[in-house]
Design a protein around this motif. Structure first.
Motif, mmCIF file in Angstrom:
data_model
loop_
_atom_site.group_PDB
_atom_site.id
_atom_site.type_symbol
_atom_site.label_atom_id
_atom_site.label_comp_id
_atom_site.label_asym_id
_atom_site.label_seq_id
_atom_site.Cartn_x
_atom_site.Cartn_y
_atom_site.Cartn_z
ATOM 1 N N ILE A 113 0.827 -1.202 0.000
ATOM 2 C CA ILE A 113 0.000 0.000 0.000
ATOM 3 C C ILE A 113 0.867 1.260 0.000
ATOM 4 C CG2 ILE A 113 -0.326 0.129 2.517
ATOM 5 C CD1 ILE A 113 -3.253 0.950 1.891
ATOM 6 N N TYR A 114 2.018 1.226 0.652
ATOM 7 C CA TYR A 114 2.915 2.383 0.634
ATOM 8 C C TYR A 114 3.492 2.616 -0.754
ATOM 9 C CZ TYR A 114 3.001 3.702 5.560
ATOM 10 O OH TYR A 114 2.658 4.185 6.809
ATOM 11 N N GLU B 102 -2.647 0.037 8.057
ATOM 12 C CA GLU B 102 -1.843 1.101 7.457
ATOM 13 C C GLU B 102 -2.671 2.125 6.692
ATOM 14 O OE1 GLU B 102 1.207 1.533 8.032
ATOM 15 O OE2 GLU B 102 1.876 -0.407 8.815
ATOM 16 N N ALA B 103 -3.791 1.706 6.131
ATOM 17 C CA ALA B 103 -4.545 2.548 5.202
ATOM 18 C C ALA B 103 -5.024 3.882 5.771
ATOM 19 C CB ALA B 103 -5.729 1.758 4.640
ATOM 20 N N PHE C 242 -3.032 -10.758 5.561
ATOM 21 C CA PHE C 242 -2.568 -9.647 4.728
ATOM 22 C C PHE C 242 -3.554 -8.481 4.802
ATOM 23 C CE2 PHE C 242 -0.286 -13.135 2.463
ATOM 24 C CZ PHE C 242 1.002 -12.629 2.586
ATOM 25 N N MET C 243 -4.851 -8.796 4.757
ATOM 26 C CA MET C 243 -5.878 -7.754 4.836
ATOM 27 C C MET C 243 -5.751 -6.960 6.127
ATOM 28 S SD MET C 243 -8.080 -7.214 2.356
ATOM 29 C CE MET C 243 -9.405 -6.461 3.303
ATOM 30 N N ALA C 244 -5.517 -7.646 7.231
ATOM 31 C CA ALA C 244 -5.419 -6.978 8.531
ATOM 32 C C ALA C 244 -4.283 -5.963 8.541
ATOM 33 C CB ALA C 244 -5.218 -8.015 9.631
ATOM 34 N N GLY D 278 -4.865 7.945 4.266
ATOM 35 C CA GLY D 278 -6.101 8.476 3.703
ATOM 36 C C GLY D 278 -6.692 7.581 2.636
ATOM 37 N N VAL D 279 -6.513 6.272 2.798
ATOM 38 C CA VAL D 279 -6.953 5.314 1.791
ATOM 39 C C VAL D 279 -7.998 4.377 2.369
ATOM 40 C CG1 VAL D 279 -6.226 3.409 0.290
ATOM 41 C CG2 VAL D 279 -4.741 5.390 0.585
ATOM 42 N N GLN D 280 -9.036 4.129 1.604
ATOM 43 C CA GLN D 280 -10.071 3.166 1.978
ATOM 44 C C GLN D 280 -9.722 1.799 1.397
ATOM 45 O OE1 GLN D 280 -13.903 4.011 0.264
ATOM 46 N NE2 GLN D 280 -14.928 2.300 1.280
ATOM 47 N N VAL D 281 -9.845 0.752 2.201
ATOM 48 C CA VAL D 281 -9.541 -0.607 1.748
ATOM 49 C C VAL D 281 -10.843 -1.354 1.473
ATOM 50 C CG1 VAL D 281 -8.419 -2.789 2.296
ATOM 51 C CG2 VAL D 281 -7.420 -0.637 3.084
ATOM 52 N N ILE D 282 -10.916 -1.964 0.300
ATOM 53 C CA ILE D 282 -12.125 -2.664 -0.123
ATOM 54 C C ILE D 282 -11.791 -4.116 -0.443
ATOM 55 C CG2 ILE D 282 -13.978 -2.754 -1.843
ATOM 56 C CD1 ILE D 282 -13.442 0.277 -2.288
ATOM 57 N N PRO D 283 -12.349 -5.072 0.274
ATOM 58 C CA PRO D 283 -12.127 -6.488 -0.069
ATOM 59 C C PRO D 283 -12.754 -6.804 -1.430
ATOM 60 C CG PRO D 283 -13.040 -6.253 2.141
ATOM 61 C CD PRO D 283 -13.191 -4.931 1.468
#
Length: 333
Positions: A156-157, A191-192, A184-186, A196-201
């Motif tokens: 993500i970085y 970090e997101a 990995f999702m956790a 300022g990032v939204q995480v979407i499965p």
């Protein structure tokens, strides 16, 4: 999907199928190994991994068809096949089992707590509860790990570094084929917020699910995609690379071929899987000679590399900062 019940004896050049009647004529003193492979037996890469394992055994004095019998099954990233083949292999009463990937190890682990098991290409086996510790695995499992879950933060970085306006990141995975995806999702979800990032499965359970999921997500600006280690995704990685290009979706994967096939970036372990299979042969050899899995420490692979496809970046209108491209082990132009 019908189960393939053929048994395999593997030569140095690859996996060659021998008739079951011939296999039944093995001498009584022959030891038996069960192998649950990832991928499909038609894939040259996967066949080369199996060949590396058998070659390693041969170099240690084990000859297939003489001192050794090898039963191979291929799960093709399919949880149902992995479970069925795990039970089938256990039923053959092997002296030891080789399990490749977290999915296959999970199914083998559920099927037996007594048959010795050597694993390869498994993410953080301590975190997932397969072994008690790296140095002292305990139980009937040991082997060779391939990924750390902390990779989630790196992905993500890296995306944020090349896309300062990044707003949403989808994480594609097959929940049936990738038991490790939740770990990995956790990490990514932790970090997101600071970025300022939204995480979407983005769960996909079948080949037909992949394109609709990508098409729906790619329609919004400032979106990107993460592809964590997943045997199902790996099986279709070339198609996924083509699709993210078609839908102009910046993406980062965990295996080098994703960037080489046209994905924006790949960051992951650079250890060659064939080497892990070859190393696994040494552990199988030691177990066949009397060692217990609990006496053999888990070995990790901590060599990571970054590949950036600048041709893809240009097509996406992304300018990769020099500070990022300078970190790359391979740049595709």
């Amino acid at each position: 999907m019908p189960m393939r019940r053929r048994e395999f004896i593997v030569g140095l050049g690859g996996a060659a199928a021998w008739p079951g009647a011939v296999l039944g004529q093995q001498p009584n003193q022959a030891r038996r190994i069960g192998v649950l492979m990832q991928g499909s037996e038609t894939e040259p890469d996967y066949r080369s991994y199996l060949a590396a394992f058998v070659q390693g055994l041969r170099q240690l004095g084990w000859i297939e068809g003489q001192s050794l019998r090898i039963d191979v099954r291929w799960s093709a990233g399919d949880a149902k096949l992995a479970r069925a083949y795990s039970a089938e292999l256990i039923g053959l009463m092997p002296d030891v089992i080789l399990a490749a990937t977290t999915l296959n190890l999970t199914m083998i682990h559920e099927a037996t707590s007594t048959v010795p098991v050597v694993f390869v290409a498994v993410a953080d086996p301590v975190k997932q509860g397969f072994v008690a510790s790296i140095r002292q695995p305990a139980g009937n499992l040991t082997g060779f790990s391939l990924f750390e879950f902390s990779l989630g933060s790196k992905w993500i970085y890296l995306l944020k570094d090349v896309m300062p306006d990044l707003m949403r990141v989808a994480v594609m995975f097959n929940p049936d084929a990738s038991p490790q995806a939740k770990f990995f999702m956790a990490v990514i979800e932790v970090e997101a917020p600071s970025l300022g990032v939204q995480v979407i499965p983005m769960p996909v359970r079948a080949f037909a699910d992949i394109e609709p999921a990508l098409a729906s997500f790619a329609g919004q600006p400032n979106n990107a995609l993460i592809l964590p280690p997943d045997p199902f995704l790996t099986l279709h990685i070339s198609l996924i690379a083509d699709l993210v290009g078609r839908y102009r979706l910046p993406a980062i994967g965990s295996i080098p071929n994703f960037a080489r096939y046209g994905g924006l970036m790949a960051y992951g372990n650079t250890v060659k899987l064939a080497d892990q299979f070859r190393q696994a042969a040494t552990y199988v050899d030691r177990i066949l000679k009397g060692s217990k899995p609990s006496d053999l420490p888990v070995q990790g692979a901590d060599i990571y590399g970054l590949i950036i496809n600048l041709k893809t970046a240009k097509a996406l209108g992304i300018t990769v900062p020099l500070v990022v491209s300078g970190q790359a082990d391979e740049v595709i132009e």
